[in-house]
Design an enzyme around this catalytic site. Structure first.
Site, PDB file in Angstrom:
ATOM      1  N   HIS A  78       0.908  -1.271   0.013  1.00 41.17           N
ATOM      2  CA  HIS A  78      -0.139   0.108  -0.071  1.00 41.17           C
ATOM      3  C   HIS A  78       0.779   1.178  -0.006  1.00 41.17           C
ATOM      4  O   HIS A  78       1.668   1.495   0.936  1.00 41.17           O
ATOM      5  CB  HIS A  78      -0.774  -0.049   1.331  1.00 41.17           C
ATOM      6  CG  HIS A  78      -1.643  -1.253   1.313  1.00 41.17           C
ATOM      7  ND1 HIS A  78      -3.059  -1.159   0.624  1.00 41.17           N
ATOM      8  CD2 HIS A  78      -1.808  -2.453   1.663  1.00 41.17           C
ATOM      9  CE1 HIS A  78      -3.866  -2.171   0.780  1.00 41.17           C
ATOM     10  NE2 HIS A  78      -2.818  -3.069   1.657  1.00 41.17           N
ATOM     11  N   LEU A  79       0.686   1.937  -1.362  1.00 35.60           N
ATOM     12  CA  LEU A  79       1.663   3.220  -1.284  1.00 35.60           C
ATOM     13  C   LEU A  79       0.913   4.428  -0.579  1.00 35.60           C
ATOM     14  O   LEU A  79       1.795   5.361  -0.527  1.00 35.60           O
ATOM     15  CB  LEU A  79       2.120   3.394  -2.593  1.00 35.60           C
ATOM     16  CG  LEU A  79       3.292   2.472  -3.141  1.00 35.60           C
ATOM     17  CD1 LEU A  79       3.615   2.723  -4.717  1.00 35.60           C
ATOM     18  CD2 LEU A  79       4.574   2.414  -2.319  1.00 35.60           C
TER      19      LEU A  79
ATOM     20  N   ASP B 234      -8.726  -4.973  -2.142  1.00 35.44           N
ATOM     21  CA  ASP B 234      -8.105  -5.240  -0.862  1.00 35.44           C
ATOM     22  C   ASP B 234      -8.215  -4.080  -0.014  1.00 35.44           C
ATOM     23  O   ASP B 234      -7.972  -2.974  -0.355  1.00 35.44           O
ATOM     24  CB  ASP B 234      -6.575  -5.319  -1.226  1.00 35.44           C
ATOM     25  CG  ASP B 234      -5.809  -5.734  -0.032  1.00 35.44           C
ATOM     26  OD1 ASP B 234      -6.179  -6.848   0.464  1.00 35.44           O
ATOM     27  OD2 ASP B 234      -5.025  -5.035   0.510  1.00 35.44           O
TER      28      ASP B 234
ATOM     29  N   ASP C 260       2.340  -7.150   2.390  1.00 38.21           N
ATOM     30  CA  ASP C 260       1.162  -6.338   3.087  1.00 38.21           C
ATOM     31  C   ASP C 260       1.718  -5.057   3.815  1.00 38.21           C
ATOM     32  O   ASP C 260       1.079  -4.625   4.903  1.00 38.21           O
ATOM     33  CB  ASP C 260       0.283  -7.229   3.593  1.00 38.21           C
ATOM     34  CG  ASP C 260      -1.009  -6.346   3.827  1.00 38.21           C
ATOM     35  OD1 ASP C 260      -1.369  -5.215   3.336  1.00 38.21           O
ATOM     36  OD2 ASP C 260      -2.143  -6.926   4.363  1.00 38.21           O
TER      37      ASP C 260
HETATM   38  O1  DOR Z   1      -4.465  -4.580   7.695  1.00 36.29           O
HETATM   39  C1  DOR Z   1      -4.807  -4.114   6.871  1.00 36.29           C
HETATM   40  N1  DOR Z   1      -4.346  -3.014   6.263  1.00 36.29           N
HETATM   41  N2  DOR Z   1      -5.252  -5.186   5.637  1.00 36.29           N
HETATM   42  C2  DOR Z   1      -5.583  -4.674   4.325  1.00 36.29           C
HETATM   43  O2  DOR Z   1      -6.104  -5.569   3.809  1.00 36.29           O
HETATM   44  C3  DOR Z   1      -5.525  -3.339   4.152  1.00 36.29           C
HETATM   45  C4  DOR Z   1      -4.484  -2.767   4.959  1.00 36.29           C
HETATM   46  C5  DOR Z   1      -4.491  -1.020   4.679  1.00 36.29           C
HETATM   47  O3  DOR Z   1      -4.730  -0.492   3.752  1.00 36.29           O
HETATM   48  O4  DOR Z   1      -4.244  -0.266   5.790  1.00 36.29           O
END
Ligand code: DOR
Length: 437
Positions: free
Chosen positions: A69-70, A159, A312
């Site tokens: 996640h950027l 996601d 992740d």
């Molecule tokens: O814990 C998480 N944070 N799981 C996810 O699937 C999304 C992510 C986020 O974007 O913060």
């Protein structure tokens, strides 16, 4: 005529599962491509040659994280494309795929193009955008999948959220075939999850926190496997966290359904016991599970049921984490700790090194359909080199990420990314190598 740029990487232990290679040897790179592997490679005397002696280090194809996640656009107080990709480089990654849950969501070709333009100026690593399945991740209407594909997405995913409408998810799978895209499932039934904040079980009762049952994940994994079978589409299960999910994926593969899966470092190393001191850095979706789940996940990587090791990486700002457990955001940073955790804490007892390397290189490349993850002659010279012996301690203040939400602060590691090379250029060199080579 421009002069060629050459890099000779010498004396490393080169492990490339895509060509069954494990040998102490040299690699010659010219103009961003691998041109030769072997001992005593002839080099042209007229070419400028940079030489890197990596004796004692391990050289692999560049690592690929298919789950990052950027946060840019919209969440730049947590991470920017620049800080996130520098963090990736420091973590040894040469390519990452970034999730669509930005603000605005990456649900149109405009946002995909914006991200790609930002990447071309701000990122030292390759970034492959993932488009949303539904507009605004609202689960109501499909996003502009075809035009995002033209703009450069490599997969679709909501996601962070599950597409709860099975009809819509089926349609997304149908479309994905037309555009040769993999559909990545965030498997958490939102009704079963409710307002849960950690795994449901003995520990949630002990800590007085609302639980999320394992079934919340497993019912969606099962649903999506049935829908993949129905549509013939390619399905990828993100962050599998339970023994039950592993069993479903294993059975689906046995039946020839096109399903792949990934696991994260935290689901392989931490149980819900870690939530005990109410450290909100342990709050993550899906939640940390139990010992039997960790064992099943470790075994699933060893037998190929789980294909990829992802990070992740989910950065969150201090003020979003330094609140009561119930109110904290879900997620933890992971790019700079993923490989060290896999290498130091899981590998020895469960996998051989070539399995670990496969799951970080050519297997994730195949899932998102990019020509990466190999050191074959002619391939892009994306190379990750790590020091298998270096002992160090994770210090979240030292992260290049803009965020520090890691539960692994203070953990002792053996093994560290040493050099990260993208298109033949050294984009990261670990400070611990100062004075060496
Ligand atoms: O814990 C998480 N944070 N799981 C996810 O699937 C999304 C992510 C986020 O974007 O913060």
């Amino acid at each position: 005529m421009s002069i060629s740029q050459c890099l000779l990487i010498k004396n490393g232990r080169v492990i490339d599962p895509s060509q069954n290679l494990d040998a102490i040897t040299d690699i010659l790179v010219r103009d961003g491509k691998i041109v030769a592997i072997g001992k005593a490679i002839p080099v042209r005397p007229d070419e400028p040659l940079e030489s890197l002696d990596v004796s004692g280090l391990v050289v692999t194809p560049g690592w690929i994280d298919i789950h990052t996640h950027l946060r840019e656009p919209g969440g730049t107080h947590k991470e920017t494309i620049e800080t996130g990709t520098r963090s990736a480089a420091a973590g040894g990654f040469t390519s990452i795929a970034c999730m669509a849950n930005t603000q605005p969501v990456n649900d149109s070709s405009y946002i995909t193009t914006y991200i790609r333009q930002k990447v071309s100026s701000d990122s030292p690593v390759n970034v492959f955008p993932i488009g949303a399945v539904t507009k605004g991740l609202k689960g109501e209407e499909l996003a502009e999948i075809g035009s995002m594909r033209e703009a450069g997405i490599v997969a679709i995913s909501d996601d962070g959220k599950t597409v709860m409408n099975a009809y819509l998810f089926r349609k997304a799978l149908d479309y994905s075939r037309r555009f040769d895209l993999v559909v990545i499932s965030h498997a958490e039934d939102l009704n079963l999850k409710g307002r849960g904040v950690m795994n449901e079980g003995f520990n949630s009762a002990r800590f007085g926190l609302r639980g999320i049952p394992k079934a919340a994940e497993e019912v969606i994994v099962a649903r999506d496997i049935y829908l993949a079978e129905l549509t013939g589409a390619r399905l990828h299960i993100a962050h599998a966290s339970t023994a039950g999910s592993v069993a479903l994926i294993r059975e689906a593969k046995r039946r020839g359904i096109q399903v792949t899966a990934e696991v994260t470092p935290h689901h392989l190393t931490l149980t819900d016991e870690a939530v005990g001191p109410y450290d909100t850095n342990t709050k993550v979706a899906p939640p940390l599970r139990e010992k039997e789940d960790i064992e099943a996940l470790q075994e699933a990587v060893a037998d190929g049921t789980i294909d990829a090791l992802a990070s992740d990486h989910a950065p969150h700002a201090r003020e979003e984490k330094e609140v009561e457990y119930d109110h904290a955001e879900f997620g933890m940073v992971g790019l700079e700790t993923a490989f060290p955790l896999y290498y130091s804490k899981v590998l020895k007892n469960h996998w051989d090194l070539s399995q670990l390397v496969s799951a970080m290189t050519w297997k994730p490349a195949q899932i998102i359909g990019v020509k990466k993850g190999t050191l074959q002659v002619g391939a892009d010279a994306d190379i990750s080199i790590f020091d298998p012996k270096h002992e160090w301690t994770i210090d979240r203040q030292a992260f290049l990420s803009k965020s520090q939400n890691s539960p692994f602060h203070g953990w002792s590691m053996t093994g560290k990314p040493a050099f990260t090379i993208v298109a033949g250029k050294v984009i990261y060199r670990s400070a611990h190598l100062k004075g060496k080579s």
